[in-house]
Design a protein around this motif. Structure first.
Motif, PDB file in Angstrom:
ATOM      1  N   GLN A  67     -43.774   2.030  -2.512  1.00 49.12           N
ATOM      2  CA  GLN A  67     -43.588   2.993  -3.574  1.00 49.12           C
ATOM      3  C   GLN A  67     -43.750   4.549  -2.778  1.00 49.12           C
ATOM      4  N   ARG A  87     -33.141  -1.121  -1.965  1.00 49.13           N
ATOM      5  CA  ARG A  87     -33.529  -0.956  -3.154  1.00 49.13           C
ATOM      6  C   ARG A  87     -33.519  -2.358  -3.671  1.00 49.13           C
ATOM      7  N   PHE A  91     -37.181  -4.752  -4.233  1.00 49.87           N
ATOM      8  CA  PHE A  91     -37.458  -5.494  -5.221  1.00 49.87           C
ATOM      9  C   PHE A  91     -37.814  -6.975  -5.056  1.00 49.87           C
ATOM     10  N   ARG A  94     -40.904  -7.284  -3.438  1.00 48.26           N
ATOM     11  CA  ARG A  94     -42.209  -7.117  -4.470  1.00 48.26           C
ATOM     12  C   ARG A  94     -42.425  -8.241  -5.386  1.00 48.26           C
ATOM     13  N   HIS A 123     -38.977 -13.284 -13.793  1.00 46.86           N
ATOM     14  CA  HIS A 123     -39.087 -14.187 -12.404  1.00 46.86           C
ATOM     15  C   HIS A 123     -38.652 -15.484 -12.435  1.00 46.86           C
TER      16      HIS A 123
ATOM     17  N   GLU B 133     -42.572  -1.653 -11.024  1.00 51.03           N
ATOM     18  CA  GLU B 133     -42.011  -1.888  -9.578  1.00 51.03           C
ATOM     19  C   GLU B 133     -42.767  -2.718  -8.734  1.00 51.03           C
ATOM     20  N   VAL B 137     -39.738  -5.555 -10.811  1.00 51.56           N
ATOM     21  CA  VAL B 137     -38.542  -5.119 -11.847  1.00 51.56           C
ATOM     22  C   VAL B 137     -38.159  -3.702 -11.546  1.00 51.56           C
ATOM     23  N   ASP B 138     -36.869  -3.545 -11.407  1.00 52.11           N
ATOM     24  CA  ASP B 138     -36.547  -2.170 -11.365  1.00 52.11           C
ATOM     25  C   ASP B 138     -36.492  -1.438 -12.591  1.00 52.11           C
ATOM     26  N   PRO B 139     -37.512  -0.537 -12.704  1.00 48.33           N
ATOM     27  CA  PRO B 139     -37.628   0.376 -13.965  1.00 48.33           C
ATOM     28  C   PRO B 139     -36.493   1.145 -14.671  1.00 48.33           C
ATOM     29  N   LEU B 140     -35.614   1.303 -13.813  1.00 41.82           N
ATOM     30  CA  LEU B 140     -34.201   2.223 -14.073  1.00 41.82           C
ATOM     31  C   LEU B 140     -33.404   1.040 -14.823  1.00 41.82           C
TER      32      LEU B 140
END
Lengths: 280, 261
Positions: A67, A87, A91, A94, A123, B133, B137-140
């Motif tokens: 982050q 990106r 994710f 994560r 997920h 995040e 999970v992508d917040p966008l």
């Protein structure tokens, strides 16, 4: 030894370290948070990160979680250099991490049950009855199975953090980061949470990082402790080594002594000068 | 002194460009991510309800009164020339071409845009965005994209409803109260309104307004300083920027659509 995961990124076994931080430097504005800090988080162990307030313990978790980006140095999680990940890769990585936030960070528009079910729904393709069983087991582990239908606004701070703990471990992730897991807990709940973190780590073999001010609780379950202050690591070792260290800063922090080299005050000029300066 | 002033101007310029670039990247990631229909469709429906359905009352009541006022004012002017039969034409063209899209968009910015900014800002300040995040999970895609698409979908529908209710309000005042012959009121309207020139152009305008309002609203929320003051300022910025953008964009679109450019 190396292999490739589903995202095509090369993994290495890192000599048993799940996380490797090397020469990490990080600034917030002009303020130095870390200056060339290096540390290892061993795989399958509980590592405690301790230190006075404002030394950047939560910042370290955010750097590990991607982050925040370091100003220099490397942060590797399971062999992957976090700042270099795309990106999508970040994710994907994560989804193998769980994080308990200081505030709980529960989603306020859904119930306790749905909060814990959330990672499972996004997920996995588990059927609804299995999701229900998993959620109830996780909530039972933190003593809040009976609170499943409550909304986050109806929970106390300690309860919210226990729900967040259940959510963080819902997917049985490879890495769980606990940010102040003992804060706001009553003695009974604190005992249960301490026991739960140890039990989960031993049973599932995942890697745990605990950021905490509670010296006794953190030392009772940690396999290894890092103590941070003044933008560097001032001490490290097993709980026994750290608790009985003669290093003055370490001794002051671990024993909670009011006088010593670890400053209580945020950096400022001399009090007399400040008072005599008057209003400008 | 001059150097310092230049430096300040330069710094503000760089800061503006940075913010504009960030909002562009934000827009790109929000709109062009591969949608997950199974997970995201229910979120879209929920946001259409929050953004669109919940704005219906203010849109319909405002549309009704604006239509009624337009009929009153129009009647007073048209009777001087003995042309009160053209009231339907006047009201419908005014609403469909201009007032419907523009006023509905201004109301939408005040009602839904500010709510979007405040909601996303609060999600940020309570670490719910960071929580998403860290769950992977992508917040966008999860938070921003459904709100964005809901705004773009709802705005033209609300503008059409606004214009329709406005025309009905005008008929209440013009025909039922002031006594304009209903046949000429509706027939003149039917003769003068072209679907492609008037209705469709109005809808295109409102889609553009919906895009701009929602972009500003979600970006201001996502980029807000996560404090009560920061969220308040972001909400204010949303209403101010969106209102100015609507009026400026309306002039450009009107010039292109009706100005023979």
């Amino acid at each position: 030894m190396s292999d490739r995961d589903s995202s095509g990124i090369e993994n290495s076994d890192n000599d048993g370290n799940f996380i490797e931080v090397r020469d990490l430097t990080f600034y917030r504005g002009d303020r130095v948070i870390y200056q060339n800090v290096s540390l290892d988080i061993p795989r399958g162990k509980i590592t405690a990160i301790m230190g006075p307030s404002g030394t950047g313990k939560t910042t370290l978790l955010r750097l590990i979680g991607g982050q925040l980006k370091p100003d220099s140095g490397t942060v590797k999680v399971d062999g992957k250099h976090i700042p270099n990940l795309t990106r999508k890769e970040l994710f994907a990585l994560r989804s193998r991490m769980g994080m308990l936030f200081q505030s709980g960070a529960l989603f306020t528009d859904i119930s306790v049950f749905e909060n814990v079910a959330f990672p499972l729904r996004v997920h996995t393709d588990l059927p609804e009855d299995m999701i229900r069983d998993v959620v109830l087991m996780k909530l039972h582990a933190v003593g809040l199975r009976g609170a499943r239908d409550l909304m986050p606004s109806e929970l106390s701070g300690g309860m919210a953090r226990r729900v967040a703990l259940a959510r963080a471990i819902a997917l049985d992730p490879d890495l769980v980061m606990y940010d102040e897991p003992f804060a706001g807990q009553d003695p009974v709940a604190m005992g249960v949470v301490v026991q739960l973190i140890r039990l989960l780590n031993d049973a599932l073999g995942h890697t745990s990082i605990i950021v905490s001010h509670d010296v006794a609780e953190a030392a009772s379950i940690a396999d290894y402790i890092y103590v941070l202050a003044d933008a560097e690591i001032i001490g490290q070792g097993t709980p026994d080594q750290v608790l009985h260290s003669d290093e003055s800063r370490l001794k002051q922090f671990m024993q909670g002594l009011p006088d010593g080299p670890v400053p209580f005050h945020f950096p400022a000029r001399d009090l007399c000068d400040d008072l005599l300066a008057g209003v400008k | 002194m001059v150097i310092q002033a230049l430096r300040r101007v330069g710094s503000k310029g760089v800061s503006f460009l940075e913010s504009f670039g960030a909002s562009g990247m934000f827009l790109f990631h929000s709109l062009f991510a591969i949608p997950n229909i199974r997970n995201n469709f229910p979120l879209l429906v929920k946001q259409i309800y929050a953004v669109g359905v919940m704005s219906l009352v203010i849109i319909m009541v405002s549309g009704l009164f604006i239509g009624m006022v337009l009929a009153l004012q129009g009647y007073n002017i048209l009777t001087r020339y003995g042309s009160e039969q053209a009231l339907g034409q006047l009201v419908s063209l005014t609403l469909l071409r201009e007032l419907g899209p523009v006023v509905a968009a201004l109301l939408f910015a005040g009602r839904a845009g500010s709510a979007l900014t405040a909601e996303i800002g609060l999600m940020k300040s309570t670490e719910q965005i960071a929580g998403l995040e860290m769950i992977g999970v992508d917040p966008l895609r999860r938070v921003i994209a459904p709100r964005f698409w809901a705004g773009i979908i709802c705005m033209p529908v609300l503008a059409v409803i606004f214009s329709s209710v406005g025309i009905w309000g005008a008929s209440l005042v013009g025909v039922d109260w002031l006594g304009v012959y209903s046949g000429s009121f509706w027939a003149n309207m039917q003769d003068s309104v072209q679907f492609s020139d008037d209705v469709l152009n109005g809808v295109i305008k409102s889609i553009a307004f919906g895009f701009v309002i929602t972009w500003i609203a979600v970006f201001q929320g996502y980029d807000s300083v996560p404090t009560s003051e920061g969220i308040g300022q972001a909400t204010t910025r949303t209403v101010v920027y969106a209102s100015l953008a609507i009026l400026g964009l309306d002039f450009i679109l009107t010039a292109v659509m009706f100005g023979d450019l």
